[in-house]
Motif scaffolding. Structure first.
Motif, PDB file in Angstrom:
ATOM      1  N   VAL A 155      28.431 -97.785-101.238  1.00 54.72           N
ATOM      2  CA  VAL A 155      27.983 -98.171-102.576  1.00 54.72           C
ATOM      3  C   VAL A 155      29.218 -98.425-103.426  1.00 54.72           C
ATOM      4  N   ASN A 156      29.364 -99.657-103.847  1.00 57.88           N
ATOM      5  CA  ASN A 156      30.537-100.066-104.647  1.00 57.88           C
ATOM      6  C   ASN A 156      31.839 -99.628-103.983  1.00 57.88           C
ATOM      7  N   GLY A 157      31.890 -99.781-102.665  1.00 59.62           N
ATOM      8  CA  GLY A 157      33.093 -99.492-101.901  1.00 59.62           C
ATOM      9  C   GLY A 157      33.230 -98.076-101.417  1.00 59.62           C
ATOM     10  N   ALA A 158      32.424 -97.143-101.929  1.00 53.98           N
ATOM     11  CA  ALA A 158      32.519 -95.735-101.529  1.00 53.98           C
ATOM     12  C   ALA A 158      31.535 -95.454-100.402  1.00 53.98           C
ATOM     13  N   LYS A 159      32.039 -94.862 -99.331  1.00 57.25           N
ATOM     14  CA  LYS A 159      31.196 -94.564 -98.184  1.00 57.25           C
ATOM     15  C   LYS A 159      30.330 -93.341 -98.464  1.00 57.25           C
ATOM     16  N   LEU A 160      29.042 -93.442 -98.171  1.00 56.97           N
ATOM     17  CA  LEU A 160      28.130 -92.314 -98.346  1.00 56.97           C
ATOM     18  C   LEU A 160      28.208 -91.386 -97.147  1.00 56.97           C
ATOM     19  N   ALA A 161      27.858 -90.138 -97.376  1.00 61.49           N
ATOM     20  CA  ALA A 161      27.774 -89.194 -96.265  1.00 61.49           C
ATOM     21  C   ALA A 161      26.610 -89.544 -95.352  1.00 61.49           C
ATOM     22  N   LYS A 162      25.556 -90.099 -95.920  1.00 59.33           N
ATOM     23  CA  LYS A 162      24.392 -90.499 -95.144  1.00 59.33           C
ATOM     24  C   LYS A 162      24.675 -91.780 -94.361  1.00 59.33           C
ATOM     25  N   THR A 163      24.021 -91.919 -93.230  1.00 58.31           N
ATOM     26  CA  THR A 163      24.027 -93.181 -92.495  1.00 58.31           C
ATOM     27  C   THR A 163      22.586 -93.661 -92.322  1.00 58.31           C
ATOM     28  N   LEU A 164      22.441 -94.929 -91.973  1.00 58.17           N
ATOM     29  CA  LEU A 164      21.118 -95.514 -91.757  1.00 58.17           C
ATOM     30  C   LEU A 164      20.874 -95.614 -90.255  1.00 58.17           C
ATOM     31  N   PRO A 165      19.930 -94.845 -89.714  1.00 62.54           N
ATOM     32  CA  PRO A 165      19.711 -94.880 -88.265  1.00 62.54           C
ATOM     33  C   PRO A 165      19.096 -96.208 -87.816  1.00 62.54           C
ATOM     34  N   VAL A 166      19.519 -96.681 -86.657  1.00 59.27           N
ATOM     35  CA  VAL A 166      18.963 -97.898 -86.066  1.00 59.27           C
ATOM     36  C   VAL A 166      18.705 -97.629 -84.590  1.00 59.27           C
ATOM     37  N   THR A 167      17.630 -98.216 -84.056  1.00 57.61           N
ATOM     38  CA  THR A 167      17.276 -97.981 -82.660  1.00 57.61           C
ATOM     39  C   THR A 167      16.431 -99.141 -82.139  1.00 57.61           C
ATOM     40  N   SER A 168      16.526 -99.376 -80.832  1.00 54.34           N
ATOM     41  CA  SER A 168      15.659-100.368 -80.179  1.00 54.34           C
ATOM     42  C   SER A 168      14.378 -99.728 -79.654  1.00 54.34           C
ATOM     43  N   GLN A 169      14.183 -98.436 -79.928  1.00 56.92           N
ATOM     44  CA  GLN A 169      13.058 -97.689 -79.370  1.00 56.92           C
ATOM     45  C   GLN A 169      11.716 -98.344 -79.658  1.00 56.92           C
ATOM     46  N   TYR A 170      11.585 -98.955 -80.827  1.00 53.31           N
ATOM     47  CA  TYR A 170      10.295 -99.502 -81.238  1.00 53.31           C
ATOM     48  C   TYR A 170      10.224-101.025 -81.057  1.00 53.31           C
ATOM     49  N   SER A 171      11.218-101.591 -80.404  1.00 45.13           N
ATOM     50  CA  SER A 171      11.314-103.041 -80.277  1.00 45.13           C
ATOM     51  C   SER A 171      11.114-103.467 -78.823  1.00 45.13           C
TER      52      SER A 171
END
Length: 722
Positions: free
Chosen positions: A112-128
Motif C-alpha cells: 500500500v503506497n509502497g509499504a509492504k503489508l504483513a498480510k499476503t493474498l493466498p492464491v491456489t489452483s485448487q479450485y481451478s
C-alpha cells in the motif's frame, strides 16, 4: 445449462458498467436507472493498471486463459513482478480474480503506497482447471478464482495498492476495492451459535451447535458472531427462522453444503455472512450447494458471499415469493442459481455473479413450470460454460435490466429456450419479457454445432416457441459473433415465432445482427447497428426446406439491411460478405415455400442439393407456385430445373413462367409462360436463361401444367449469376 441436470448488506455505492474491456465506475443513480446491480465495490482491470508483467489476450478461443478473463485480457506476473492499481475509491478491503498454473499454490505480497503489508493474498489452483467430459463440447475450464483480503487500514482514491508474485506465476485479472462495513452487533433476543458450542476459530466442528441454535430460535434469530465456523454436513428442517451474521467480511462459514432439505414451511431469512466451500470438481450427483432444495414460501437470501460451491442455490419444491438480493456468488463449478421448477413469484435481483461453470442464473421448468418470476438488475461476469442468464421454459417470466459480460463457451449472454433436458418439462408460455439488458462481449462458439451462438438467443430446441417473446431496450456491444440468434438447437427445425425486438442498439458485432437458423418469424423496430462485421442478416433455416424465417421490418431500423449471401458457409468475424461466385447455386439451402405440397414432398426438397428427392405440389390443383428466398437481391441469369434422373421418371412437359420480387409481396413476370420438356434421356434437366434486368430476391416458378402428372414437380431448382 450444458446438456445436463445439476443435482442435488444493503448494497449501495457506484454502479459498475462494463465497457471497452474495463469495469468503469459511474455516478450512483436511482434504482433501475441502468442495467446491472448497484454494487458496494469498484472494479479495476489489471490491464488498465501499471505492471512489470505482461498482458495476455485478447482471445475468445475456448480453452485459453484470456478467453475466461474479464475483457478477455489479464496480466501475467512471474516471480518478482508486480501489478499496481490506482485505488478508485475509499476502501479497506480488496478481492482479486487470479489464475495460477495447474497444481500450484502460493501468495501475492501486498503493498500500500509502497509499504509492504504483513498480510499476503493466498492464491491456489485448487479450485481451478475443472473437467466435465460428460458435457459435449466442454474443455478444461474454470481457470480463474477469487481471493479476498481485509487491508486493516483505509486507503483513499488515488492511493496505490500493488500485488507482487513470489515463487509462483500468477495471472491477475481484476481487483475489486470496497469499504467493508464494520461488524454488525448481536440482535436482541437472538440465539448465538457460540452459546450452543460453535467454535469461531474454525478448528472444531460446529455442525451440531448450528443445528441446536436453529431449533432453539424457531420464530426468532440465529446469530452468527464474527469468526470462522466449520460445518461438516448440511442443515435440515430450517423453517420460520432468521440466520444472520455480522457481515460477510466478518462471519464466515466453511461448508460445501449449508442447507439441504426437500421442503420447508418457509419464512426463512438468511443474511449477512459468507459460506465458502471446498468444491474442487463438479459432481452432479452430489448436493454441494449453499441451498439445495426448498426454503419454503416467503423466504429471503440477502447480503451473502457464496464461493467455491457447485451451485449457489439449487431450488426445488416450494419457494414461492422468495427474494434473493444483494449477494455475491463466485467461483461455482456449475450454476450460480437455478430455479428448478415450481417457482412462483421469485425475485432474483441486484446480485453480482462471477466465474460460474454453467449458467450464472437459470430457470428450468422441470416437473412444474416456473411462473411470474424474474431476474432483475443483476451483474454477471465470466460464465465459462453456458449462458449468463438462461430461461428454459416457464410462464410469464421477466429478465430485466441485467448486465452480462464475457460468456466463454456453449452459451449466450441471454438464452430464451425450450430445451428440456429431462421430462416432464413445461415449455415457454404466456409472455416472456426481456427488457433493458446490456450484453458485452457475449456469445460464443459452440463446438457441438460447429458454429457460433449469438449474444441473445431464442432457441426452439425441443418444441416450437408458442409464448409471446418481447425483447425491448437491449444494448449489445462487442459481440464476437452475432447479436440476435433464432435457432432450433436440436437441429429439428421447430419454429421460433411470436417474437418482437424493439429499441435495440448493436455496436461492433463480429458477424451479423440477426442469425436466423430455423423457421419462424420476428418483427424488428428501432434496431440500430454500427460496426457490423459481415452482413446485417444471416437467414438460412435448418433443416433445408423446414420453412422460412421471416424478418419483418417494423420501421426505425438502420445499419443492417444487407443479407449474408452464401448459406453453404458461416461468416467469420469481420469477414464481410463474399464476392459473388457465378458458379454457385444461389438457391441451394435457401428457404422455399409453395402453394401446396403432396404428402412428404415438401418445398425444401427442391433446394436440398439432392436430385433424387423432389417437391410435388397438391394434385389436380393448377396453378401452383414454388418460391425460393435467395436472401438478398441477386442478378440471376440462369435457372437449372431438374427432376429425378431415373428412367422411371418418364418424359414430360411442364408449363411455367418465372416471376421475381424484391420484397416477397409484389411480383413481376421475369419470363413469360412456355413449355419445358424434361426427359430422362438427357438427365431430366432443363436450363432456363433469364433476361438481364433488376435483381430479384424472391424467385417464383408459376406452374400451370404437367403432361406427366397432375401436379408441379421439381427435384432441384438452381439459380446462377451467369
Amino acid at each position: 445449462m450444458s446438456n445436463r441436470p445439476v443435482r442435488n448488506m444493503p448494497i449501495l455505492g457506484a454502479v459498475v458498467a462494463l465497457a471497452a474491456g474495463m469495469l468503469v465506475a459511474l455516478t450512483p443513480a436511482p434504482a433501475h436507472a441502468a442495467a446491472g446491480a448497484t454494487l458496494p465495490f469498484t472494479s479495476v482491470e489489471a490491464e488498465a493498471a501499471t505492471t512489470t508483467g505482461s498482458t495476455v489476450g485478447p482471445d475468445h478461443t475456448q480453452g485459453t486463459l484470456a478467453s475466461e478473463a474479464s475483457g478477455r485480457r489479464a496480466v501475467r506476473l512471474n516471480s518478482g513482478q508486480r501489478v499496481e492499481f490506482t485505488v478508485p475509491r475509499a476502501a479497506d478491503a480488496v478481492n482479486v480474480a487470479y489464475n495460477v498454473p495447474d497444481g500450484q499454490s502460493g501468495s501475492l505480497d501486498v503493498y500500500v503506497n509502497g509499504a509492504k503489508l504483513a498480510k499476503t493474498l493466498p492464491v491456489t489452483s485448487q479450485y481451478s482447471y475443472v473437467d466435465t467430459g460428460w458435457i459435449a463440447g466442454s474443455r478444461t475450464h474454470h481457470f480463474f478464482a477469487n481471493s479476498r483480503l481485509l487491508l486493516d487500514r483505509n486507503v483513499q482514491a488515488g492511493d496505490k495498492v500493488a500485488f507482487q508474485a513470489t515463487g509462483v506465476q500468477v495471472t491477475v485479472d481484476v481487483a475489486d476495492f470496497e469499504q467493508a462495513a464494520a461488524p454488525a452487533t448481536r440482535p436482541a433476543g437472538s440465539v448465538s451459535v457460540t452459546d450452543r458450542g460453535a467454535d469461531p476459530s474454525g478448528r472444531g466442528d460446529s455442525t451440531q451447535a448450528f443445528r441446536e441454535a436453529v431449533s432453539a430460535a424457531r420464530g426468532g434469530v440465529v446469530w452468527i458472531p464474527p469468526g470462522e465456523y466449520r460445518l461438516t454436513s448440511a442443515l435440515g428442517g430450517v423453517q420460520n427462522v432468521t440466520l444472520q451474521g455480522a457481515g460477510h467480511w466478518h462471519s464466515v462459514v466453511r461448508s460445501s453444503r449449508f442447507i439441504d432439505q426437500s421442503s420447508s414451511a418457509g419464512n426463512v431469512h438468511i443474511k449477512d455472512f459468507a459460506v465458502i466451500g471446498e468444491v474442487t470438481e463438479r459432481v452432479d450427483s452430489q448436493p454441494d450447494n449453499f441451498v439445495n432444495g426448498s426454503l419454503g414460501p416467503n423466504s429471503s437470501v440477502s447480503g451473502m458471499w457464496l464461493q467455491h460451491l457447485k451451485v449457489g442455490l439449487w431450488l426445488t419444491g416450494n419457494n414461492d415469493n422468495l427474494v434473493v438480493e444483494n449477494n455475491r456468488i463466485l467461483d461455482t463449478t456449475a450454476d450460480g442459481l437455478n430455479l428448478n421448477g415450481t417457482a412462483k413469484g421469485v425475485r432474483v435481483r441486484n446480485n453480482f455473479l462471477r466465474n460460474q461453470g454453467d449458467d450464472s442464473l437459470a430457470m428450468w421448468s422441470l416437473n412444474a413450470p416456473n411462473t411470474q418470476s424474474s431476474f432483475e438488475n443483476n451483474t454477471i461476469s465470466q460464465p465459462n460454460l453456458a449462458n449468463g442468464i438462461a430461461i428454459y421454459g416457464g410462464t410469464d417470466i421477466t429478465v430485466k435490466d441485467n448486465l452480462i459480460a464475457d460468456t466463454n463457451a456453449l452459451g449466450s449472454g441471454i438464452a430464451i429456450s425450450n430445451q428440456k433436458f429431462l421430462d416432464p418439462f413445461h415449455p415457454l408460455a404466456g409472455t416472456i419479457t426481456v427488457s433493458g439488458n446490456t450484453l458485452v462481449r457475449t456469445g460464443a462458439m459452440n463446438l457441438n454445432w460447429n458454429h457460433p451462438m449469438g449474444a441473445l438467443r431464442v432457441d426452439s430446441y425441443d418444441s416450437a416457441i408458442e409464448a409471446q417473446v418481447r425483447i425491448t431496450g437491449t444494448t449489445i456491444t462487442d459481440s464476437p459473433y452475432s447479436a440476435f440468434e433464432f435457432v432450433s438447437g436440436s437441429g429439428r427445425g421447430y419454429a421460433a415465432r411470436n417474437i418482437t425486438v424493439d429499441g435495440a442498439t448493436v455496436t461492433r458485432t463480429g458477424t451479423v445482427v440477426v442469425q436466423a437458423e430455423t423457421q419462424g418469424a420476428a418483427t424488428f423496430r428501432g434496431v440500430t447497428a454500427t460496426g457490423v462485421g459481415s452482413a446485417g442478416v444471416y437467414n438460412c433455416p435448418y433443416p433445408s426446406g423446414s420453412g422460412p424465417f421471416t424478418v419483418t421490418d417494423g420501421g426505425g431500423n438502420s445499419g443492417w439491411n444487407s443479407t449474408w449471401s452464401d448459406c453453404s458457409t458461416w461468416p467469420e468475424p469481420g469477414q464481410g460478405n463474399p464476392d459473388p461466385d457465378p458458379d454457385r447455386n444461389l438457391a441451394r439451402g435457401r428457404p422455399a415455400t409453395a402453394t401446396g405440397s403432396q404428402d412428404v414432398y415438401t418445398p425444401g426438397r427442391a433446394v436440398d442439393g439432392d436430385a433424387n428427392s423432389y417437391w410435388e405440389s397438391a394434385n389436380h390443383a393448377f396453378p401452383q407456385d414454388l418460391t425460393v428466398d435467395l436472401g438478398s437481391s441477386q442478378a440471376v441469369r440462369r435457372l437449372v430445373l431438374k427432376l429425378p434422373p431415373q428412367a422411371v421418371w418418364q418424359a414430360r412437359t411442364q408449363t411455367l413462367s418465372v416471376q421475381g420480387s424484391t420484397d416477397g409481396s409484389a411480383y413481376t413476370t421475369v419470363l413469360a409462360a412456355r413449355d419445358y420438356r424434361f426427359d430422362p434421356a438427357t438427365g431430366n434437366t432443363v436450363t432456363v436463361n433469364l433476361p438481364s434486368g433488376p435483381g430479384l430476391r424472391h424467385l417464383r416458378l408459376h406452374v400451370t401444367g404437367n403432361t406427366g402428372w397432375p401436379a408441379a414437380q421439381f427435384s432441384e431448382v438452381e439459380a446462377y449469376l451467369s
